[in-house]
Design a protein around this motif. Structure first.
Motif, PDB file in Angstrom:
ATOM      1  N   PRO A   1     -50.345   4.899  -9.978  1.00 33.30           N
ATOM      2  CA  PRO A   1     -50.417   4.565  -8.553  1.00 33.30           C
ATOM      3  C   PRO A   1     -49.907   3.179  -8.155  1.00 33.30           C
ATOM      4  CG  PRO A   1     -52.509   5.473  -9.324  1.00 33.30           C
ATOM      5  CD  PRO A   1     -51.630   5.320 -10.515  1.00 33.30           C
ATOM      6  N   GLU A   2     -50.238   2.136  -8.923  1.00 35.84           N
ATOM      7  CA  GLU A   2     -49.833   0.794  -8.496  1.00 35.84           C
ATOM      8  C   GLU A   2     -48.314   0.638  -8.465  1.00 35.84           C
ATOM      9  OE1 GLU A   2     -50.129  -1.860 -12.592  1.00 35.84           O
ATOM     10  OE2 GLU A   2     -51.049  -2.606 -10.779  1.00 35.84           O
ATOM     11  N   TRP A   3     -47.608   1.422  -9.270  1.00 34.04           N
ATOM     12  CA  TRP A   3     -46.149   1.327  -9.325  1.00 34.04           C
ATOM     13  C   TRP A   3     -45.492   1.826  -8.037  1.00 34.04           C
ATOM     14  CZ3 TRP A   3     -43.298  -0.669 -13.436  1.00 34.04           C
ATOM     15  CH2 TRP A   3     -44.058  -1.066 -14.533  1.00 34.04           C
ATOM     16  N   GLY A   4     -46.226   2.533  -7.220  1.00 37.41           N
ATOM     17  CA  GLY A   4     -45.692   3.005  -5.943  1.00 37.41           C
ATOM     18  C   GLY A   4     -45.992   2.070  -4.794  1.00 37.41           C
ATOM     19  N   GLU A   5     -46.686   0.974  -5.065  1.00 32.88           N
ATOM     20  CA  GLU A   5     -47.061   0.022  -4.019  1.00 32.88           C
ATOM     21  C   GLU A   5     -45.936  -0.982  -3.773  1.00 32.88           C
ATOM     22  OE1 GLU A   5     -49.888   0.225  -2.272  1.00 32.88           O
ATOM     23  OE2 GLU A   5     -50.453   2.003  -3.446  1.00 32.88           O
ATOM     24  N   LYS A   6     -45.593  -1.177  -2.497  1.00 29.55           N
ATOM     25  CA  LYS A   6     -44.530  -2.122  -2.150  1.00 29.55           C
ATOM     26  C   LYS A   6     -44.834  -3.529  -2.661  1.00 29.55           C
ATOM     27  CE  LYS A   6     -42.179  -0.325   1.876  1.00 29.55           C
ATOM     28  NZ  LYS A   6     -41.887  -0.508   3.295  1.00 29.55           N
ATOM     29  N   LYS A   7     -46.078  -3.979  -2.497  1.00 26.92           N
ATOM     30  CA  LYS A   7     -46.425  -5.342  -2.916  1.00 26.92           C
ATOM     31  C   LYS A   7     -46.171  -5.524  -4.410  1.00 26.92           C
ATOM     32  CE  LYS A   7     -50.008  -8.891  -3.088  1.00 26.92           C
ATOM     33  NZ  LYS A   7     -49.191  -9.667  -3.966  1.00 26.92           N
ATOM     34  N   PHE A   8     -46.593  -4.561  -5.215  1.00 20.24           N
ATOM     35  CA  PHE A   8     -46.382  -4.620  -6.665  1.00 20.24           C
ATOM     36  C   PHE A   8     -44.889  -4.746  -6.977  1.00 20.24           C
ATOM     37  CE2 PHE A   8     -45.535  -2.390 -10.693  1.00 20.24           C
ATOM     38  CZ  PHE A   8     -46.357  -3.092 -11.558  1.00 20.24           C
ATOM     39  N   LEU A   9     -44.076  -3.920  -6.322  1.00 17.97           N
ATOM     40  CA  LEU A   9     -42.635  -3.919  -6.588  1.00 17.97           C
ATOM     41  C   LEU A   9     -41.956  -5.191  -6.085  1.00 17.97           C
ATOM     42  CD1 LEU A   9     -41.883  -0.177  -5.791  1.00 17.97           C
ATOM     43  CD2 LEU A   9     -42.111  -1.255  -8.038  1.00 17.97           C
ATOM     44  N   PHE A  10     -42.371  -5.678  -4.904  1.00 16.79           N
ATOM     45  CA  PHE A  10     -41.773  -6.897  -4.374  1.00 16.79           C
ATOM     46  C   PHE A  10     -42.221  -8.128  -5.162  1.00 16.79           C
ATOM     47  CE2 PHE A  10     -40.345  -4.444  -0.761  1.00 16.79           C
ATOM     48  CZ  PHE A  10     -39.194  -5.114  -0.368  1.00 16.79           C
ATOM     49  N   ASP A  11     -43.389  -8.083  -5.787  1.00 12.58           N
ATOM     50  CA  ASP A  11     -43.800  -9.180  -6.667  1.00 12.58           C
ATOM     51  C   ASP A  11     -42.863  -9.262  -7.874  1.00 12.58           C
ATOM     52  OD1 ASP A  11     -45.897  -9.969  -5.053  1.00 12.58           O
ATOM     53  OD2 ASP A  11     -47.451  -8.999  -6.260  1.00 12.58           O
ATOM     54  N   LEU A  12     -42.401  -8.116  -8.345  1.00 14.02           N
ATOM     55  CA  LEU A  12     -41.471  -8.085  -9.479  1.00 14.02           C
ATOM     56  C   LEU A  12     -40.043  -8.426  -9.053  1.00 14.02           C
ATOM     57  CD1 LEU A  12     -42.717  -4.839 -11.265  1.00 14.02           C
ATOM     58  CD2 LEU A  12     -42.924  -7.187 -12.120  1.00 14.02           C
ATOM     59  N   PHE A  13     -39.623  -7.858  -7.922  1.00 12.57           N
ATOM     60  CA  PHE A  13     -38.242  -8.025  -7.441  1.00 12.57           C
ATOM     61  C   PHE A  13     -38.283  -8.500  -5.989  1.00 12.57           C
ATOM     62  CE2 PHE A  13     -38.000  -4.775 -10.773  1.00 12.57           C
ATOM     63  CZ  PHE A  13     -37.025  -5.334 -11.589  1.00 12.57           C
ATOM     64  N   PRO A  14     -38.445  -9.817  -5.789  1.00 14.98           N
ATOM     65  CA  PRO A  14     -38.663 -10.339  -4.438  1.00 14.98           C
ATOM     66  C   PRO A  14     -37.497 -10.175  -3.465  1.00 14.98           C
ATOM     67  CG  PRO A  14     -38.507 -12.124  -6.055  1.00 14.98           C
ATOM     68  CD  PRO A  14     -38.520 -10.844  -6.810  1.00 14.98           C
ATOM     69  N   PHE A  15     -36.293  -9.929  -3.960  1.00 17.58           N
ATOM     70  CA  PHE A  15     -35.151  -9.741  -3.064  1.00 17.58           C
ATOM     71  C   PHE A  15     -34.939  -8.277  -2.696  1.00 17.58           C
ATOM     72  CE2 PHE A  15     -33.910 -13.658  -5.472  1.00 17.58           C
ATOM     73  CZ  PHE A  15     -34.135 -14.534  -4.431  1.00 17.58           C
ATOM     74  N   GLY A  16     -35.906  -7.428  -2.999  1.00 14.99           N
ATOM     75  CA  GLY A  16     -35.827  -6.009  -2.690  1.00 14.99           C
ATOM     76  C   GLY A  16     -35.781  -5.194  -3.964  1.00 14.99           C
ATOM     77  N   PRO A  17     -36.825  -4.441  -4.243  1.00 17.46           N
ATOM     78  CA  PRO A  17     -36.921  -3.729  -5.512  1.00 17.46           C
ATOM     79  C   PRO A  17     -35.745  -2.809  -5.827  1.00 17.46           C
ATOM     80  CG  PRO A  17     -39.009  -3.645  -4.353  1.00 17.46           C
ATOM     81  CD  PRO A  17     -38.014  -4.257  -3.416  1.00 17.46           C
ATOM     82  N   ALA A  18     -35.345  -1.975  -4.905  1.00 15.29           N
ATOM     83  CA  ALA A  18     -34.258  -1.037  -5.194  1.00 15.29           C
ATOM     84  C   ALA A  18     -32.934  -1.784  -5.342  1.00 15.29           C
ATOM     85  CB  ALA A  18     -34.158   0.019  -4.102  1.00 15.29           C
TER      86      ALA A  18
END
Length: 110
Positions: free
Chosen positions: A77-94
């Motif tokens: 579940p946490e991997w689908g959270e925008k905050k989690f992804l933006f913490d890893l890739f702050p310039f946009g996860p995709a």
């Protein structure tokens, strides 16, 4: 633009995406991340490799919505959270993960 990785010249477009997708390597990904002052950890690599696998299967890079759904199904579940992804890739996860993964810019990313 051209970058040199381990003695090999690698061409990128003005946004930093690989011109020749076959030039990708983990060293290239690490170099591109270092340009963004980002050190890649285990979670970054999971997403980068997921992006590569997705591209190889579907011929396109996933946009953020598709990426969120797929990562949530794959890793939890946490991997689908925008905050989690933006913490890893702050310039946009995709967009940012796709650049490091050596895939084209996802459709719909500006």
């Amino acid at each position: 633009m051209e970058i040199e990785i381990n003695g090999k010249t690698v061409a990128t477009d003005p946004e930093g995406y690989l011109v020749d997708l076959s030039d990708w390597s983990e060293d290239v990904a690490s170099y591109l991340a270092s340009q963004d002052k980002l050190e890649l950890g285990e979670n970054h690599w999971k997403i980068i490799h997921y992006m590569r696998d997705y591209f190889n299967e579907y011929g396109t890079a996933p946009n953020l919505r598709i990426l969120q759904k797929a990562l949530k199904e794959e890793f939890g579940p946490e991997w689908g959270e925008k905050k989690f992804l933006f913490d890893l890739f702050p310039f946009g996860p995709a967009k940012q993960a796709g650049r490091y993964a050596g895939t084209p810019k996802p459709t719909g990313c500006v």
